[in-house]
Scaffold this active site. Structure first.
Site, PDB file in Angstrom:
ATOM      1  N   HIS A  48      56.807  89.608  76.524  1.00  0.00           N
ATOM      2  CA  HIS A  48      56.306  90.181  77.782  1.00  0.00           C
ATOM      3  C   HIS A  48      57.477  90.756  78.599  1.00  0.00           C
ATOM      4  O   HIS A  48      58.644  90.605  78.247  1.00  0.00           O
ATOM      5  CB  HIS A  48      55.578  89.109  78.590  1.00  0.00           C
ATOM      6  CG  HIS A  48      56.454  87.929  78.894  1.00  0.00           C
ATOM      7  ND1 HIS A  48      56.682  86.940  77.977  1.00  0.00           N
ATOM      8  CD2 HIS A  48      57.173  87.594  79.997  1.00  0.00           C
ATOM      9  CE1 HIS A  48      57.497  86.037  78.500  1.00  0.00           C
ATOM     10  NE2 HIS A  48      57.815  86.422  79.734  1.00  0.00           N
ATOM     11  N   THR A  51      60.719  95.722  80.138  1.00  0.00           N
ATOM     12  CA  THR A  51      61.745  96.462  79.396  1.00  0.00           C
ATOM     13  C   THR A  51      62.495  95.613  78.365  1.00  0.00           C
ATOM     14  O   THR A  51      62.605  94.394  78.510  1.00  0.00           O
ATOM     15  CB  THR A  51      62.808  97.023  80.377  1.00  0.00           C
ATOM     16  OG1 THR A  51      63.281  95.947  81.187  1.00  0.00           O
ATOM     17  CG2 THR A  51      62.265  98.133  81.246  1.00  0.00           C
ATOM     18  N   ARG A  52      63.040  96.308  77.378  1.00  0.00           N
ATOM     19  CA  ARG A  52      63.969  95.732  76.405  1.00  0.00           C
ATOM     20  C   ARG A  52      65.016  96.804  76.058  1.00  0.00           C
ATOM     21  O   ARG A  52      64.724  97.996  76.149  1.00  0.00           O
ATOM     22  CB  ARG A  52      63.260  95.348  75.096  1.00  0.00           C
ATOM     23  CG  ARG A  52      62.280  94.195  75.194  1.00  0.00           C
ATOM     24  CD  ARG A  52      62.972  92.872  75.415  1.00  0.00           C
ATOM     25  NE  ARG A  52      62.052  91.746  75.315  1.00  0.00           N
ATOM     26  CZ  ARG A  52      61.238  91.325  76.278  1.00  0.00           C
ATOM     27  NH1 ARG A  52      61.202  91.939  77.439  1.00  0.00           N
ATOM     28  NH2 ARG A  52      60.452  90.286  76.096  1.00  0.00           N
ATOM     29  N   LYS A 270      68.320  94.309  86.053  1.00  0.00           N
ATOM     30  CA  LYS A 270      68.063  93.108  85.228  1.00  0.00           C
ATOM     31  C   LYS A 270      69.344  92.735  84.494  1.00  0.00           C
ATOM     32  O   LYS A 270      69.900  93.563  83.757  1.00  0.00           O
ATOM     33  CB  LYS A 270      66.943  93.455  84.244  1.00  0.00           C
ATOM     34  CG  LYS A 270      66.597  92.396  83.223  1.00  0.00           C
ATOM     35  CD  LYS A 270      65.315  92.843  82.509  1.00  0.00           C
ATOM     36  CE  LYS A 270      65.077  92.172  81.197  1.00  0.00           C
ATOM     37  NZ  LYS A 270      63.846  92.680  80.551  1.00  0.00           N
ATOM     38  N   HIS A 274      72.744  85.586  77.334  1.00  0.00           N
ATOM     39  CA  HIS A 274      72.113  85.524  76.014  1.00  0.00           C
ATOM     40  C   HIS A 274      72.092  84.084  75.472  1.00  0.00           C
ATOM     41  O   HIS A 274      72.427  83.841  74.320  1.00  0.00           O
ATOM     42  CB  HIS A 274      72.876  86.470  75.077  1.00  0.00           C
ATOM     43  CG  HIS A 274      72.257  86.672  73.732  1.00  0.00           C
ATOM     44  ND1 HIS A 274      70.917  86.911  73.550  1.00  0.00           N
ATOM     45  CD2 HIS A 274      72.800  86.666  72.482  1.00  0.00           C
ATOM     46  CE1 HIS A 274      70.679  87.053  72.259  1.00  0.00           C
ATOM     47  NE2 HIS A 274      71.791  86.895  71.595  1.00  0.00           N
ATOM     48  N   CYS A 317      61.385  83.688  80.016  1.00  0.00           N
ATOM     49  CA  CYS A 317      61.073  84.171  78.667  1.00  0.00           C
ATOM     50  C   CYS A 317      61.680  83.160  77.690  1.00  0.00           C
ATOM     51  O   CYS A 317      62.432  82.282  78.114  1.00  0.00           O
ATOM     52  CB  CYS A 317      61.685  85.556  78.488  1.00  0.00           C
ATOM     53  SG  CYS A 317      61.069  86.481  77.065  1.00  0.00           S
ATOM     54  N   LYS A 350      63.376  95.465  69.600  1.00  0.00           N
ATOM     55  CA  LYS A 350      63.681  96.838  69.162  1.00  0.00           C
ATOM     56  C   LYS A 350      63.294  97.086  67.710  1.00  0.00           C
ATOM     57  O   LYS A 350      63.050  98.199  67.299  1.00  0.00           O
ATOM     58  CB  LYS A 350      65.173  97.152  69.383  1.00  0.00           C
ATOM     59  CG  LYS A 350      66.103  96.310  68.522  1.00  0.00           C
ATOM     60  CD  LYS A 350      67.578  96.553  68.801  1.00  0.00           C
ATOM     61  CE  LYS A 350      68.119  95.782  69.958  1.00  0.00           C
ATOM     62  NZ  LYS A 350      67.951  94.305  69.926  1.00  0.00           N
TER      63      LYS A 350
END
Ligand SMILES: Cc1cc2nc3c(=O)[nH]c(=O)nc-3n(C[C@H](O)[C@H](O)[C@H](O)COP(=O)(O)OP(=O)(O)OC[C@H]3O[C@@H](n4cnc5c(N)ncnc54)[C@H](O)[C@@H]3O)c2cc1C
Ligand SMILES: O=C(O)[C@@H]1CCCC=N1
Length: 388
Positions: A48, A51-52, A270, A274, A317, A350
């Site tokens: 969800h 953007t990515r 954003k 990681h 997320c 991606k």
């Protein structure tokens, strides 16, 4: 309970990977059912958000090679549907010039002839204003990179799947899988049969695999998705050609810090870390660790002086990590008509279109279009921590 319906293939989990797999199967004229435990769209998995990042910049060649075709598949879906899914922004990769990780990114880009611009310390701020390049860091831009409109992409591919005759049943949780020549899939609503099943259950992968006698060495972590307010609106805006960025490592952290230009939320950039803390996917809100936010605050204060160093919005997320951070794309070792797509380790969005194609090929018993050895389950067998 008697079997309700028979399908060529059942895909479990309607995140990005399951949705693209179902779409590919339907394109191949297979009668396909896509099952999802929550009401769609939902914000409780990994796919969800608006953007990515899409990029060819990777440490390993095999990802860059897959991305060559994957860009074409994203563009094909845009053409098929007339929906814009990708915006080119470039990706600025920064990291200690002499570090192995930074050099691997740079080499992969150059070896594979990806269009790049190397920025020197002298011309850096002219091209990338309001960003501090750390002492000793190099900077290279992957020109082909950009932003994917994630929620929109999910809606679009699910819509195309349905147009091709595919069936989506949401709010229907899979509760059991019985392997066999016809796999029986039990849900909260009944039992289905299929010649093959694809499990793309994201953070819940091991819960489902338990029904098949398999456990993978997967770790689920909660990611705090942080948005940072521009002191002057649009300083880091997509329209001002501010790129996505990725820090290979740095003063604050060993893992990547990455960001996307302000766009989806006006005035907010954003920026995420990681890595996160281990969580149970059904209890993710109970995980309240904020050490990733502390790392980001220090980085923002040091290197992005035109942002307020306090996150304005924090969303949630999850990543499903493998020990080597490479995906799992394979057939079940004991039941070849059960195919697994899992462990996308925080960088799988991606690849959605190409993963859909590969999982479809595996479920049809075809030779996969790419060498899947980096993604095979057997790589974990030498790992003493593996729960296989
Ligand atoms: C903060 C964040 C930033 C990211 N940034 C990037 C990025 O910039 N670029 C990039 O390429 N990738 C990125 N990623 C990674 C990418 O988003 C994930 O790799 C990808 O979304 C994983 O998709 P999935 O389909 O495997 O999992 P999910 O999206 O979690 O889908 C799995 C689905 O299975 C369903 N399910 C589970 N169990 C059952 C059951 N029993 N019955 C029915 N349904 C079930 C779940 O409800 C869920 O909908 C990011 C991820 C996060 C969290
Ligand atoms: O996959 C991506 O591009 C992002 C940024 C780098 C770390 C993980 N996700």
């Amino acid at each position: 309970m008697s079997t309700k319906e028979e399908y060529d293939c059942i895909v479990i989990g309607a995140g990005v990977q399951g949705s693209f797999t179902a779409y590919q199967l339907a394109k191949n004229n297979k009668k396909t059912l896509l099952l999802e435990q929550f009401v769609l769209p939902h914000t409780r998995g990994s796919s969800h958000g608006q953007t990515r990042i899409i990029r060819k910049a990777y440490e390993q060649d095999f990802y860059t090679h897959m991305m060559e075709e994957c860009y074409q598949l994203w563009a094909q879906l845009e053409r098929e549907t007339g929906v814009k899914l990708y915006r080119q922004t470039g990706l600025l990769v920064m990291g200690p010039e002499k570090s192995e990780n930074y050099q691997m990114f740079k080499n992969t880009l150059q070896k594979n002839k990806v269009p790049t611009v190397v920025l020197s310390r002298d011309n850096f701020s002219q091209h990338i204003p309001h960003v501090t390049l750390a002492e000793g860091d190099g900077a290279v831009v992957d020109i082909t990179a950009g932003v994917l409109y994630a929620d929109r992409a999910l809606r679009t591919v699910q819509g195309q799947f349905q147009k091709l005759g595919g069936v989506i049943r949401d709010k229907e949780k899979v509760t059991d899988i019985k392997p066999g020549p016809t796999v029986k899939v039990s849900t909260s609503a009944g039992v289905y049969g299929a010649k093959s099943v694809v499990i793309t259950a994201g953070p819940w992968a091991n819960r489902l695999l338990a029904h098949t006698g398999l456990q993978l060495p997967l770790e689920v972590v909660k990611i705090n998705v942080c948005y940072w307010k521009e002191k002057v609106p649009d300083t880091y805006n997509v329209k001002k050609r501010f790129p996505c960025f990725l820090l290979t490592e740095g003063e604050e952290a060993n893992e990547h810090i990455y960001g996307l230009p302000s766009n989806e939320y006006p005035g907010l950039v954003k920026i995420c870390y990681h890595m996160g803390s281990v969580t149970d996917p059904d209890q993710r809100d109970k995980q309240t660790d904020r050490s990733d936010i502390d790392i980001l605050q220090r980085y923002v204060a040091r290197c992005l002086p035109k942002l307020d160093p306090e996150p304005a919005v924090v969303e949630t997320c999850m990543y499903t990590l493998t020990p080597d951070r490479h995906f799992v794309l394979d057939c079940h070792p004991a039941h070849r008509n059960i195919v697994i797509g899992a462990g996308f380790s925080g960088h799988g969005f991606k690849f959605g279109p190409i993963i859909g194609k590969l999982l479809c090929e595996l479920s049809l018993g075809e030779v996969p279009s790419y060498d899947l050895s980096p993604f095979r389950i057997r790589r974990f067998q030498a790992n003493p921590k593996s729960a296989l």
